[in-house]
Design a protein around this motif. Structure first.
Motif, PDB file in Angstrom:
ATOM      1  N   ALA A 299       0.844  -1.192   0.000  1.00  0.00           N
ATOM      2  CA  ALA A 299       0.000   0.000   0.000  1.00  0.00           C
ATOM      3  C   ALA A 299       0.878   1.240   0.000  1.00  0.00           C
ATOM      4  CB  ALA A 299      -0.900  -0.001   1.238  1.00  0.00           C
ATOM      5  N   VAL A 300       0.292   2.360  -0.477  1.00  0.00           N
ATOM      6  CA  VAL A 300       1.005   3.643  -0.520  1.00  0.00           C
ATOM      7  C   VAL A 300       0.149   4.691   0.183  1.00  0.00           C
ATOM      8  CG1 VAL A 300       1.903   5.457  -2.049  1.00  0.00           C
ATOM      9  CG2 VAL A 300       2.117   3.053  -2.729  1.00  0.00           C
ATOM     10  N   TYR A 301       0.786   5.482   1.044  1.00  0.00           N
ATOM     11  CA  TYR A 301       0.064   6.494   1.818  1.00  0.00           C
ATOM     12  C   TYR A 301       0.786   7.839   1.738  1.00  0.00           C
ATOM     13  CZ  TYR A 301      -2.043   2.332   3.866  1.00  0.00           C
ATOM     14  OH  TYR A 301      -2.678   1.137   4.036  1.00  0.00           O
ATOM     15  N   PRO A 302       0.063   8.949   1.990  1.00  0.00           N
ATOM     16  CA  PRO A 302       0.746  10.237   2.110  1.00  0.00           C
ATOM     17  C   PRO A 302       1.799  10.148   3.217  1.00  0.00           C
ATOM     18  CG  PRO A 302      -1.639  10.543   2.046  1.00  0.00           C
ATOM     19  CD  PRO A 302      -1.398   9.068   2.169  1.00  0.00           C
ATOM     20  N   PRO A 303       2.940  10.835   3.074  1.00  0.00           N
ATOM     21  CA  PRO A 303       4.018  10.709   4.053  1.00  0.00           C
ATOM     22  C   PRO A 303       3.568  10.898   5.499  1.00  0.00           C
ATOM     23  CG  PRO A 303       4.707  12.089   2.213  1.00  0.00           C
ATOM     24  CD  PRO A 303       3.282  11.724   1.956  1.00  0.00           C
ATOM     25  N   ALA A 304       2.697  11.860   5.741  1.00  0.00           N
ATOM     26  CA  ALA A 304       2.283  12.149   7.128  1.00  0.00           C
ATOM     27  C   ALA A 304       1.454  11.030   7.733  1.00  0.00           C
ATOM     28  CB  ALA A 304       1.507  13.466   7.169  1.00  0.00           C
ATOM     29  N   GLU A 305       0.894  10.166   6.866  1.00  0.00           N
ATOM     30  CA  GLU A 305       0.024   9.090   7.376  1.00  0.00           C
ATOM     31  C   GLU A 305       0.741   7.758   7.547  1.00  0.00           C
ATOM     32  OE1 GLU A 305      -3.504   8.223   5.112  1.00  0.00           O
ATOM     33  OE2 GLU A 305      -4.006  10.352   5.017  1.00  0.00           O
ATOM     34  N   LEU A 306       1.949   7.643   6.959  1.00  0.00           N
ATOM     35  CA  LEU A 306       2.574   6.319   6.838  1.00  0.00           C
ATOM     36  C   LEU A 306       2.707   5.584   8.167  1.00  0.00           C
ATOM     37  CD1 LEU A 306       4.036   4.175   5.076  1.00  0.00           C
ATOM     38  CD2 LEU A 306       6.153   5.405   5.560  1.00  0.00           C
ATOM     39  N   LEU A 307       3.284   6.270   9.154  1.00  0.00           N
ATOM     40  CA  LEU A 307       3.563   5.601  10.424  1.00  0.00           C
ATOM     41  C   LEU A 307       2.279   5.222  11.159  1.00  0.00           C
ATOM     42  CD1 LEU A 307       6.266   4.734  11.307  1.00  0.00           C
ATOM     43  CD2 LEU A 307       6.499   6.794  12.682  1.00  0.00           C
ATOM     44  N   GLU A 308       1.320   6.135  11.073  1.00  0.00           N
ATOM     45  CA  GLU A 308       0.016   5.892  11.696  1.00  0.00           C
ATOM     46  C   GLU A 308      -0.641   4.643  11.056  1.00  0.00           C
ATOM     47  OE1 GLU A 308      -4.037   8.392  10.997  1.00  0.00           O
ATOM     48  OE2 GLU A 308      -2.151   9.519  11.086  1.00  0.00           O
ATOM     49  N   ARG A 309      -0.548   4.524   9.741  1.00  0.00           N
ATOM     50  CA  ARG A 309      -1.119   3.359   9.040  1.00  0.00           C
ATOM     51  C   ARG A 309      -0.368   2.082   9.424  1.00  0.00           C
ATOM     52  NH1 ARG A 309      -5.733   3.793   5.750  1.00  0.00           N
ATOM     53  NH2 ARG A 309      -5.831   5.910   4.948  1.00  0.00           N
ATOM     54  N   ALA A 310       0.953   2.201   9.547  1.00  0.00           N
ATOM     55  CA  ALA A 310       1.751   1.028   9.938  1.00  0.00           C
ATOM     56  C   ALA A 310       1.378   0.603  11.358  1.00  0.00           C
ATOM     57  CB  ALA A 310       3.243   1.342   9.837  1.00  0.00           C
ATOM     58  N   ARG A 311       1.188   1.579  12.236  1.00  0.00           N
ATOM     59  CA  ARG A 311       0.794   1.267  13.625  1.00  0.00           C
ATOM     60  C   ARG A 311      -0.572   0.605  13.664  1.00  0.00           C
ATOM     61  NH1 ARG A 311       3.347   6.395  15.391  1.00  0.00           N
ATOM     62  NH2 ARG A 311       5.207   5.799  16.582  1.00  0.00           N
ATOM     63  N   ALA A 312      -1.499   1.108  12.847  1.00  0.00           N
ATOM     64  CA  ALA A 312      -2.852   0.531  12.830  1.00  0.00           C
ATOM     65  C   ALA A 312      -2.794  -0.925  12.350  1.00  0.00           C
ATOM     66  CB  ALA A 312      -3.764   1.360  11.931  1.00  0.00           C
ATOM     67  N   LEU A 313      -1.980  -1.181  11.340  1.00  0.00           N
ATOM     68  CA  LEU A 313      -1.845  -2.547  10.829  1.00  0.00           C
ATOM     69  C   LEU A 313      -1.201  -3.448  11.888  1.00  0.00           C
ATOM     70  CD1 LEU A 313      -2.095  -4.497   8.412  1.00  0.00           C
ATOM     71  CD2 LEU A 313       0.128  -3.664   7.620  1.00  0.00           C
ATOM     72  N   ALA A 314      -0.168  -2.920  12.549  1.00  0.00           N
ATOM     73  CA  ALA A 314       0.504  -3.690  13.603  1.00  0.00           C
ATOM     74  C   ALA A 314      -0.470  -3.988  14.743  1.00  0.00           C
ATOM     75  CB  ALA A 314       1.719  -2.923  14.117  1.00  0.00           C
ATOM     76  N   ALA A 315      -1.307  -3.018  15.093  1.00  0.00           N
ATOM     77  CA  ALA A 315      -2.272  -3.213  16.185  1.00  0.00           C
ATOM     78  C   ALA A 315      -3.295  -4.276  15.802  1.00  0.00           C
ATOM     79  CB  ALA A 315      -2.959  -1.888  16.514  1.00  0.00           C
ATOM     80  N   GLU A 316      -3.690  -4.282  14.533  1.00  0.00           N
ATOM     81  CA  GLU A 316      -4.652  -5.284  14.051  1.00  0.00           C
ATOM     82  C   GLU A 316      -4.053  -6.689  14.190  1.00  0.00           C
ATOM     83  OE1 GLU A 316      -6.025  -4.025  10.181  1.00  0.00           O
ATOM     84  OE2 GLU A 316      -7.094  -5.922   9.912  1.00  0.00           O
ATOM     85  N   ILE A 317      -2.778  -6.813  13.861  1.00  0.00           N
ATOM     86  CA  ILE A 317      -2.086  -8.107  13.997  1.00  0.00           C
ATOM     87  C   ILE A 317      -1.972  -8.470  15.477  1.00  0.00           C
ATOM     88  CG2 ILE A 317       0.166  -9.249  13.715  1.00  0.00           C
ATOM     89  CD1 ILE A 317       0.490  -7.506  11.116  1.00  0.00           C
ATOM     90  N   ALA A 318      -1.627  -7.461  16.292  1.00  0.00           N
ATOM     91  CA  ALA A 318      -1.352  -7.705  17.718  1.00  0.00           C
ATOM     92  C   ALA A 318      -2.589  -8.157  18.491  1.00  0.00           C
ATOM     93  CB  ALA A 318      -0.765  -6.447  18.360  1.00  0.00           C
ATOM     94  N   ARG A 319      -3.765  -7.906  17.928  1.00  0.00           N
ATOM     95  CA  ARG A 319      -5.009  -8.333  18.602  1.00  0.00           C
ATOM     96  C   ARG A 319      -5.225  -9.841  18.507  1.00  0.00           C
ATOM     97  NH1 ARG A 319      -7.214  -3.440  16.906  1.00  0.00           N
ATOM     98  NH2 ARG A 319      -7.912  -4.217  14.899  1.00  0.00           N
ATOM     99  N   ASN A 320      -4.583 -10.481  17.535  1.00  0.00           N
ATOM    100  CA  ASN A 320      -4.819 -11.914  17.300  1.00  0.00           C
ATOM    101  C   ASN A 320      -3.935 -12.777  18.191  1.00  0.00           C
ATOM    102  OD1 ASN A 320      -6.822 -11.579  15.330  1.00  0.00           O
ATOM    103  ND2 ASN A 320      -5.237 -10.975  13.860  1.00  0.00           N
ATOM    104  N   ALA A 321      -4.235 -14.086  18.193  1.00  0.00           N
ATOM    105  CA  ALA A 321      -3.475 -15.016  19.037  1.00  0.00           C
ATOM    106  C   ALA A 321      -2.015 -15.034  18.564  1.00  0.00           C
ATOM    107  CB  ALA A 321      -4.088 -16.399  18.944  1.00  0.00           C
ATOM    108  N   PRO A 322      -1.078 -14.610  19.427  1.00  0.00           N
ATOM    109  CA  PRO A 322       0.308 -14.458  18.962  1.00  0.00           C
ATOM    110  C   PRO A 322       0.946 -15.756  18.473  1.00  0.00           C
ATOM    111  CG  PRO A 322       0.087 -13.801  21.278  1.00  0.00           C
ATOM    112  CD  PRO A 322      -1.288 -14.149  20.800  1.00  0.00           C
TER     113      PRO A 322
END
Ligand code: CO8
Length: 257
Positions: free
Chosen positions: A178-201
């Motif tokens: 995926a491609v995001y505006p520079p100001a959004e990149l880290l926030e999008r990466a964090r959201a994706l990481a949080a989505e993964i982190a909710r699942n059974a590790p």
């Protein structure tokens, strides 16, 4: 310290911090990166990892050319092996690793990104394997991982020409997800990481391992790996919790056990 690590909730953010060199990796930063991933691998409080570069120009502009220039062949071999060890540590980390590509990801920088599970790019990202223009082939896995990610035909073209690819093309050829505006990149990466982190590790970890090891074997062997991983999950409390929670119509509380 060229490598910064911050943890927020269950997500570790690893930042390559040599902006004056566009985050090019020298021996010291490679050693720190390796030690960082070895440490994170055994930290069960970390469920996902993000890798990015400091500043707004580069993810990682490659290996440090100034350090590399005068190496003897045997020193170059050690340097290639060190960079490959970093990439292998990223690839083998039990937690999914997300590359947040915030600018140039060239040579060794592209290779680090290729070792990550998921690549997200800012609109300003530029990726490529320019090594042949410097008189060397890729040395940290580019000849092996780029064909596995984008297919051998395009990988050959990119490696033989050294051509740089901008974010939109990288998205089209499957080099980034995926491609995001520079100001959004880290926030999008964090959201994706949080989505993964909710699942059974452990289920995420078993999935990562089956995908990684499965890519190196034939389908029958890969399916055997998957069946083993699936069976192994049935020895975990999280399997019972996940399925009970579904049947009881509530959110699961995974413990990573
Ligand atoms: N190594 C060392 N210094 C670097 C690197 C690098 N890879 N990239 C940028 N820098 C430095 C520049 O020298 C410059 O320093 P100074 O300010 O002292 O002049 C500073 O960072 C800023 O860079 P530029 O002025 O060049 O910035 P531009 O905006 O003009 O250009 C580019 C940006 C296009 C990214 C340009 O810097 C560039 O082409 N960099 C090199 C990219 C590259 O070729 N990377 C691949 C390196 S080879 C590699 O990674 C192989 C890995 C496997 C090794 C195997 C072991 C043997």
């Amino acid at each position: 310290m060229p490598i910064q690590v911050a943890q927020e909730d269950r997500v570790a953010l690893v930042t390559v911090d040599r902006p004056e060199r566009l985050n090019a990796l020298n021996t010291q930063s490679l050693q720190e990166l390796l030690a960082t991933f070895e440490r994170l691998a055994s930290d069960s409080s970390v469920r996902a990892i993000i890798v990015t570069g400091a500043g707004d120009r580069a993810f990682i502009a490659g290996a440090d050319i100034a350090e590399m220039k005068d190496k003897s062949p045997s020193e170059a071999l050690a340097f290639a092996r060190l960079g490959q060890a970093v990439c292998s540590a990223i690839e083998a980390a039990p937690q999914p690793v997300i590359a947040a590509i915030n600018g140039y990801a060239l040579g060794g920088g592209c290779e680090i990104a290729l070792a990550c599970d998921i690549r997200l790019a800012s609109e300003t990202a530029v990726l490529g394997q320019p090594e042949v223009a410097l008189g060397v082939p890729p040395g940290w896995g580019g000849t092996q991982r780029l064909p596995r990610v984008i297919g051998p035909g395009l990988a050959r073209e990119l490696i033989y020409t050294g051509r740089r690819v901008r974010a939109e093309e990288a998205l089209r050829i499957g080099l980034v997800n995926a491609v995001y505006p520079p100001a959004e990149l880290l926030e999008r990466a964090r959201a994706l990481a949080a989505e993964i982190a909710r699942n059974a590790p452990l289920a995420v970890r078993l999935s990562k391992e089956a995908i990684r090891r499965g890519l190196d074997v034939d389908l029958a062997a890969g399916l055997a790996l998957e069946a083993q991983a699936f069976a192994l999950a049935f020895s975990t409390a999280d399997q019972r919790e996940g399925m009970s929670a579904f049947l009881e119509k509530r959110s699961p509380e995974f413990r990573g056990a």
